[in-house]
Design an enzyme around this catalytic site. Structure first.
Site, short mmCIF file in Angstrom:
data_model
loop_
_atom_site.label_atom_id
_atom_site.label_comp_id
_atom_site.label_asym_id
_atom_site.label_seq_id
_atom_site.Cartn_x
_atom_site.Cartn_y
_atom_site.Cartn_z
N CYS A 7 23.34 54.70 83.82
CA CYS A 7 23.17 53.64 82.86
C CYS A 7 23.71 52.54 83.75
CB CYS A 7 23.70 53.75 81.57
SG CYS A 7 22.86 52.63 80.24
N HIS A 30 21.53 58.63 79.88
CA HIS A 30 23.17 59.36 79.61
C HIS A 30 23.23 60.79 79.76
CE1 HIS A 30 25.50 55.54 78.67
NE2 HIS A 30 24.35 55.25 78.26
N GLU A 44 25.71 62.57 80.61
CA GLU A 44 26.94 63.07 80.38
C GLU A 44 27.07 63.70 78.83
OE1 GLU A 44 27.38 58.65 79.15
OE2 GLU A 44 26.10 59.91 80.23
#
Length: 258
Positions: A113, A221, A223
């Site tokens: 990001c 994202h 993660e």
């Protein structure tokens, strides 16, 4: 067995609106530890406390995390406006030269990001403060309400270059991702190869052409739910492989396109 170290770039926050902190999201640490198989080390992104030279020697790779503040537009030759939002000049001063140094050295970096945008700016590229204001573009911002699961839900497809780096890594030309950003790449920087796009044409995945190491970065994202998401897991696994290669003194693989 000693794990290689991944520097996780922290963001500045205030606890109870008065106590300044540097912090990194638990999901970043989990993705690095559980999927990449490395030791996460939270890095205060402020030149008063750390230097790029020290970081390069201390860490084997770096996770350039997302964050609410944006890269200051002066870093790509533009004046700040209200649309550009909040900034973190201390982080700019660390991450931009750090990204350039890693790209030159071949030391692995994974941008997420804001980190994706930092890599582009570090290489001389530009950003647009509000992608949704461009003709034909969608709103990529995080939903303002809802649970974390709802905010990080998969919301649009990303199409990769056929036969390219991300296609080969994911084993698919199209994948589903979340989307939680307002800014986006307007002009790609030196060597920046845009390798994935949202349906509205917004750049979503990149690598640096000719770089000697791992330079993959994404606008979404990964993660979140990294251990179980079929798109996130191969990305962090490949990053971990590159970091281990660097730590052992080998060339860090990039997954060059065929």
């Amino acid at each position: 067995m000693k794990r290689p170290v991944v520097g996780v770039i922290a963001n500045q926050y205030q606890i109870e609106n008065r106590y300044p902190t540097h912090a990194g999201g638990t999901i970043n640490s989990s993705a690095v530890a559980d999927v990449a198989g490395c030791m996460p080390l939270i890095i205060p992104a402020d030149a008063r406390y750390v230097s790029v030279a020290e970081l390069l020697e201390t860490c084997d790779g770096f996770l350039l995390t997302g964050g609410r503040p944006n890269v200051h537009p002066e870093e790509y030759g533009e004046a700040a406006t209200e649309a550009h939002g909040a900034f973190d000049r201390a982080r700019d001063a660390i991450t931009l030269p750090l990204a350039r140094a890693c790209i030159e050295r071949g030391q692995p970096i994974l941008g997420i990001c804001r980190g994706f945008q930092e890599v582009n700016v570090a290489m001389g590229g530009t950003l647009h403060p509000e992608i949704r204001d461009l003709p034909g573009r969608d709103n990529h911002r995080m939903p303002p309400e809802g649970t974390m699961e709802e905010q990080f839900a998969l919301r649009h497809k990303v199409r990769f270059t056929s036969g390219g780096v991300f296609h080969r890594l994911m084993g698919a030309e199209e994948v589903m991702t979340n989307t939680l950003h307002g800014q986006g790449i307007l002009r790609a920087g030196r060597g920046v190869v845009i390798d994935g796009w949202a349906p509205d044409g917004t750049p979503e995945a990149l690598y640096i052409d000719g770089a000697p190491g791992f330079t993959l970065s994404v606008q979404w994202h990964p993660e979140y739910n990294a251990a179980h998401d079929p798109v996130s897991r191969p990305l962090f696994s490949a990053f971990g492989d590159a970091v281990r290669a660097w730590a052992s003194g080998q060339a860090a693989p990039l997954l060059k396109s065929a």
